[in-house]
Design an enzyme around this catalytic site. Structure first.
Site, PDB file in Angstrom:
ATOM      1  N   ASN A 166      11.637 -34.613  38.262  1.00  0.00           N
ATOM      2  CA  ASN A 166      11.391 -33.428  37.638  1.00  0.00           C
ATOM      3  C   ASN A 166      12.549 -32.526  36.820  1.00  0.00           C
ATOM      4  O   ASN A 166      12.531 -31.541  36.184  1.00  0.00           O
ATOM      5  CB  ASN A 166      10.751 -32.263  38.648  1.00  0.00           C
ATOM      6  CG  ASN A 166      11.435 -31.993  39.813  1.00  0.00           C
ATOM      7  OD1 ASN A 166      12.643 -32.316  39.815  1.00  0.00           O
ATOM      8  ND2 ASN A 166      10.860 -30.918  40.539  1.00  0.00           N
ATOM      9  N   LYS A 167      13.629 -33.292  37.109  1.00  0.00           N
ATOM     10  CA  LYS A 167      14.905 -32.729  36.631  1.00  0.00           C
ATOM     11  C   LYS A 167      15.046 -33.135  35.343  1.00  0.00           C
ATOM     12  O   LYS A 167      14.377 -33.731  34.749  1.00  0.00           O
ATOM     13  CB  LYS A 167      16.098 -33.163  37.418  1.00  0.00           C
ATOM     14  CG  LYS A 167      15.978 -32.880  38.795  1.00  0.00           C
ATOM     15  CD  LYS A 167      15.939 -31.311  39.226  1.00  0.00           C
ATOM     16  CE  LYS A 167      16.318 -30.840  40.415  1.00  0.00           C
ATOM     17  NZ  LYS A 167      14.912 -31.323  41.206  1.00  0.00           N
ATOM     18  N   ILE A 168      16.115 -32.494  34.271  1.00  0.00           N
ATOM     19  CA  ILE A 168      16.259 -32.475  33.070  1.00  0.00           C
ATOM     20  C   ILE A 168      16.705 -33.853  32.766  1.00  0.00           C
ATOM     21  O   ILE A 168      16.070 -34.665  31.963  1.00  0.00           O
ATOM     22  CB  ILE A 168      17.443 -31.690  32.284  1.00  0.00           C
ATOM     23  CG1 ILE A 168      16.757 -30.081  32.546  1.00  0.00           C
ATOM     24  CG2 ILE A 168      17.797 -31.912  31.215  1.00  0.00           C
ATOM     25  CD1 ILE A 168      17.834 -29.110  32.028  1.00  0.00           C
TER      26      ILE A 168
END
Length: 400
Positions: A218-220
């Site tokens: 879910n991170k950039i």
């Protein structure tokens, strides 16, 4: 909403194989043909374990972007934090301070070291650790020497301050640095959510003795699962790399000189990370555009994190406070739009019921109760945002 000008890059569709029950997920990874190309190279070359060229390439790209002198890629952000805490001396019968609002991994890493957490409430505006509460606690409930600080009531050493950059935003890092220096407490930055965030021109995770990043799905920037340790200390970087590789000291023999961990990042995941880092500026721009969109339609109707003048957040996950957050969440769910509340305050989790919580107004609980995180995927299309805006407007008009 009609007066809001949005870049045409927001019309670019999802390019992700992420499966979800929601038509509009909260946070979906953004992957393109480049990730596939680099993965195929790993498979064809046979380098699909924890060795291969993409690991070094990924670490170098992180060095170049964050300007951290040393970077060690590992299997997860939690593993990175565990190694970072061990590196600064967090151990059994010591205390580690951290904000009361954070994903549970932040405190889990403290427990892995057999240490005990102390929670400090958040600033009501930035939702970051409140440095005034921290200073008051250290001045009145602790005593310190030239080298260490101890908690008066337990006589336990405070072995670290874990500064979490919640949602990719940043608090008053300068003030917290000064406090840590005055009380001889190692500063460890949990920048799991803060890749691409800067304070006074320096990247998050490079202010403390050690910092960490996460590349969860879910991170950039994602590698599917992965993390990194950032440090300016060569000795720490060598120790961290050694521990992450089972503390093995010989390439020819299975000889290990201390307790280690299987925390290595596999080459295929690093390959995905290299592809992701090649478009980091695009990913960050999309996050800011999404944040600006929400800020425009919610101005005067909701509250979100304040940004300090010296901070440049990465706008990882837009989260706002609504008086009727439960009703709005249900309305969005009925329209196949995924939302989440902020993390449950750490002091209220069952395993922490006896831990010290430094607070005056318990803003952590107040923020949690009204919080709602809205879809912030890079692949959001303009029609997705328009749909979200319409449902939000309907929910905001509903009476509590």
């Amino acid at each position: 909403m009609e007066n809001f000008i949005i870049s045409d890059i927001l019309s670019k569709p999802y390019e992700s194989g992420e499966k979800t029950n929601f038509q509009i997920p909260l946070l979906a990874p953004y992957v393109t043909e480049t990730e596939e190309k680099y993965l195929q190279e790993c498979i064809r070359s046979g380098w699909i374990t924890s060795a291969g060229k993409f690991i070094e390439l990924f670490e170098q790209k992180l060095k170049d972007f964050t300007h951290s002198p040393y970077v060690v890629a590992v299997s997860s952000g939690t593993a990175a934090l565990h190694l970072a805490l061990r590196a600064v001396g967090v151990e059994k019968d010591t205390l580690a301070i951290l904000p009361n609002i954070s994903f549970v991994a932040s405190v889990n890493a403290v427990h892995y070291c057999d240490a005990e957490p102390i929670f400090v409430d958040i600033n009501s505006a930035t939702w970051q650790l409140d440095e005034n509460l921290l200073l008051n606690f250290l001045e009145n409930e602790c005593f310190y020497t030239k080298e260490q600080t101890f908690h008066k009531a337990t006589l336990k050493r405070i072995s670290a301050l874990v500064l979490v950059h919640n949602l990719g935003n940043l608090g008053n890092i300068s003030a917290i640095q000064e406090i840590c220096e005055r009380f001889n407490i190692p500063l460890v930055e949990d920048a799991a959510e803060a890749l691409g965030a800067f304070y006074k021109g320096r990247h998050a995770g490079t202010f403390g003795k050690v910092g960490i990043l996460s590349f969860n799905g879910n991170k950039i920037v994602t590698t599917g699962g992965g993390g990194a340790v950032l440090t300016k200390d060569e000795h720490i970087s060598k120790k961290v790399r050694h521990w992450a590789n089972q503390a093995k000291i010989s390439a020819e023999e299975y000889y290990h000189d201390e307790v280690g961990y299987n925390y290595r990042l596999p080459n295929p995941l690093a390959a995905i990370g290299v592809a992701q880092m090649e478009k980091i500026h695009f990913l960050l721009e999309k996050k800011k555009l999404t944040r600006d969109f929400y800020a425009d339609i919610l101005r005067g109707k909701a509250i979100w994190q304040e940004t300090l003048a010296d901070s440049q957040p990465n706008y990882w996950l837009f989260t706002a406070l609504f008086e009727n957050s439960h009703l709005i969440a249900q309305k969005l769910k009925e329209n196949s739009i995924q939302t989440r509340k902020l993390w449950y305050p750490l002091n209220r989790l069952p395993m922490h019921q006896n831990c010290l919580y430094v607070q005056k107004n318990d803003f952590s609980w107040k923020v949690y109760e009204k919080s709602l995180s809205l879809p912030s995927s890079v692949g959001l299309q303009i029609q997705d945002l328009e749909k979200i805006a319409k449902v939000l407007e309907e929910g905001l008009d509903e009476k509590i």
